[in-house]
Design a protein around this motif. Structure first.
Motif, PDB file in Angstrom:
ATOM      1  N   ALA A  43       0.849  -1.197   0.000  1.00  0.00           N
ATOM      2  CA  ALA A  43       0.000   0.000   0.000  1.00  0.00           C
ATOM      3  C   ALA A  43       0.878   1.237   0.000  1.00  0.00           C
ATOM      4  O   ALA A  43       1.697   1.435   0.878  1.00  0.00           O
ATOM      5  CB  ALA A  43      -0.892  -0.004   1.249  1.00  0.00           C
ATOM      6  N   GLU A  44       0.698   2.076  -1.010  1.00  0.00           N
ATOM      7  CA  GLU A  44       1.476   3.307  -1.122  1.00  0.00           C
ATOM      8  C   GLU A  44       0.631   4.459  -0.644  1.00  0.00           C
ATOM      9  O   GLU A  44      -0.466   4.699  -1.139  1.00  0.00           O
ATOM     10  CB  GLU A  44       1.903   3.514  -2.571  1.00  0.00           C
ATOM     11  N   GLN A  45       1.131   5.177   0.353  1.00  0.00           N
ATOM     12  CA  GLN A  45       0.376   6.274   0.926  1.00  0.00           C
ATOM     13  C   GLN A  45       0.279   7.423  -0.057  1.00  0.00           C
ATOM     14  O   GLN A  45       1.251   7.784  -0.723  1.00  0.00           O
ATOM     15  CB  GLN A  45       1.057   6.766   2.204  1.00  0.00           C
ATOM     16  N   LYS A  46      -0.901   7.978  -0.200  1.00  0.00           N
ATOM     17  CA  LYS A  46      -1.120   9.158  -1.017  1.00  0.00           C
ATOM     18  C   LYS A  46      -1.684  10.253  -0.122  1.00  0.00           C
ATOM     19  O   LYS A  46      -2.558  10.003   0.698  1.00  0.00           O
ATOM     20  CB  LYS A  46      -2.107   8.878  -2.164  1.00  0.00           C
TER      21      LYS A  46
ATOM     22  N   VAL B 261      -3.150   5.781  -7.901  1.00  0.00           N
ATOM     23  CA  VAL B 261      -2.603   4.754  -7.027  1.00  0.00           C
ATOM     24  C   VAL B 261      -2.017   3.639  -7.880  1.00  0.00           C
ATOM     25  O   VAL B 261      -2.315   3.520  -9.070  1.00  0.00           O
ATOM     26  CB  VAL B 261      -3.684   4.178  -6.080  1.00  0.00           C
TER      27      VAL B 261
ATOM     28  N   ALA C 256      -3.291  -1.582  -5.730  1.00  0.00           N
ATOM     29  CA  ALA C 256      -4.104  -1.017  -4.660  1.00  0.00           C
ATOM     30  C   ALA C 256      -5.526  -1.550  -4.683  1.00  0.00           C
ATOM     31  O   ALA C 256      -6.237  -1.504  -3.679  1.00  0.00           O
ATOM     32  CB  ALA C 256      -4.123   0.508  -4.744  1.00  0.00           C
TER      33      ALA C 256
ATOM     34  N   VAL D 190      -9.499   1.444  -5.011  1.00  0.00           N
ATOM     35  CA  VAL D 190      -8.671   1.070  -3.871  1.00  0.00           C
ATOM     36  C   VAL D 190      -9.429   0.073  -3.009  1.00  0.00           C
ATOM     37  O   VAL D 190     -10.631   0.245  -2.761  1.00  0.00           O
ATOM     38  CB  VAL D 190      -8.298   2.309  -3.025  1.00  0.00           C
TER      39      VAL D 190
ATOM     40  N   THR E 286      -8.290   0.188   3.583  1.00  0.00           N
ATOM     41  CA  THR E 286      -6.836   0.179   3.681  1.00  0.00           C
ATOM     42  C   THR E 286      -6.305   1.583   3.969  1.00  0.00           C
ATOM     43  O   THR E 286      -7.018   2.581   3.858  1.00  0.00           O
ATOM     44  CB  THR E 286      -6.210  -0.343   2.385  1.00  0.00           C
ATOM     45  N   ASP E 287      -5.013   1.651   4.323  1.00  0.00           N
ATOM     46  CA  ASP E 287      -4.384   2.955   4.520  1.00  0.00           C
ATOM     47  C   ASP E 287      -4.462   3.798   3.253  1.00  0.00           C
ATOM     48  O   ASP E 287      -4.682   5.014   3.315  1.00  0.00           O
ATOM     49  CB  ASP E 287      -2.913   2.768   4.917  1.00  0.00           C
ATOM     50  N   THR E 288      -4.289   3.157   2.101  1.00  0.00           N
ATOM     51  CA  THR E 288      -4.343   3.894   0.840  1.00  0.00           C
ATOM     52  C   THR E 288      -5.726   4.488   0.608  1.00  0.00           C
ATOM     53  O   THR E 288      -5.863   5.621   0.151  1.00  0.00           O
ATOM     54  CB  THR E 288      -3.955   2.987  -0.341  1.00  0.00           C
TER      55      THR E 288
END
Length: 283
Positions: free
Chosen positions: A53-56, A92, A96, A262, A266-268
């Protein structure tokens, strides 16, 4: 995910999976929205990859003030509804949309979707109030009904009944995506008795509004597709929703910038601005 471990592999199933991968490539090129999540889910079920998961941090929750004012772009007046629709959404990574770890962060106050009070054209639930939440609930019902019909005819019937003149009809991303899906899977547009699609709206955001009669909601779905096996993925949709005096409908103009698909919770999902959706109890 549910896999067919220990079972004999049938040529038809393997053929369908290769076609799904081809569809994934084509969907990325054409930008179709609704069934991209399904394709990602099926491909992921066949060949899982590590989820990261890549934070945006880009904010997507903007609101255009009421009234009918215009903005200026290169000296030309721009309809604020078009400016809102065209505003880019966060992007994303493709993975994701795959099932991922649920966030431990506080998701904030959920968006309460009003309950429908009747069934409208094409068997779409309706009767939602003239509020941003009502517009979001109507979009969720439109997308859910079209997708769960599992047929091109069902999707076409929905958009014919729920798009205003000048809005998407046969060009609707939902119709195009389902056509791509059926072609890739080797199915006719009439669907298949083995095919089942379930779309559950779990998160969303209000991208903005112009006055009380134009709202641009985005809904993020968990999509479960069963075709010889079951797979899951996320798919999101944004549309111009216009109040007609009796109900919300998809308004005229080009479809908005794509929303990020997404995996809900999730955090994303939280980072791009999605909030949990809660359904108001039926009275």
């Amino acid at each position: 995910m549910i896999s067919r471990r220990g079972a004999n592999h049938q040529p038809a199933a393997e053929w369908s999976r290769r076609k799904m991968l081809a569809l994934l490539i084509g969907a990325g090129a054409t930008g179709v929205l609704l069934v991209v999540g399904i394709v990602l889910a099926v491909v992921y079920a066949v060949a899982p990859v590590g989820h990261t998961a890549e934070q945006k941090t880009t904010s997507t929750s903007s609101s255009t003030g009421g009234g009918t004012g215009t903005s200026m772009r290169s000296g030309t007046a721009v309809d604020p509804r078009d400016a809102l629709a065209d505003k880019p959404m966060p992007t994303v990574d493709e993975d994701a949309s795959h099932p991922g770890p649920v966030s431990t962060h506080d998701p904030g106050v959920p968006i309460i979707l009003p309950a429908p009070t009747s069934i409208g054209p094409a068997k779409v639930p309706t009767g939602f109030p003239r509020t941003p939440q009502g517009a979001m609930a109507q979009l969720a019902a439109i997308d859910q009904t079209a997708l769960q019909s599992s047929t091109l005819a069902g999707a076409r019937e929905v958009i014919r009944a729920w798009a205003l003149p000048g809005g998407p009809t046969s060009s609707w991303s939902g119709v195009r995506a389902m056509a791509e899906f059926f072609n890739a899977a080797g199915l006719s547009g009439g669907g298949n008795s083995r095919l089942a699609i379930v779309a559950t709206p779990l998160m969303g955001l209000i991208k903005g509004s112009v006055g009380a009669d134009f709202v641009l909601p985005c809904v993020d779905f968990e999509v479960d597709v069963t075709l010889q096996q079951t797979a899951r993925g996320a798919a999101a949709d944004c549309q111009r929703m216009v109040w007609t005096g009796a109900r919300w409908m998809i308004g005229p103009g080009s479809e908005p910038a794509p929303a990020p698909s997404v995996w809900p919770g999730t955090d994303t999902a939280l980072a791009v601005g999605y909030r949990d959706l809660r359904q108001e109890a039926l009275r």
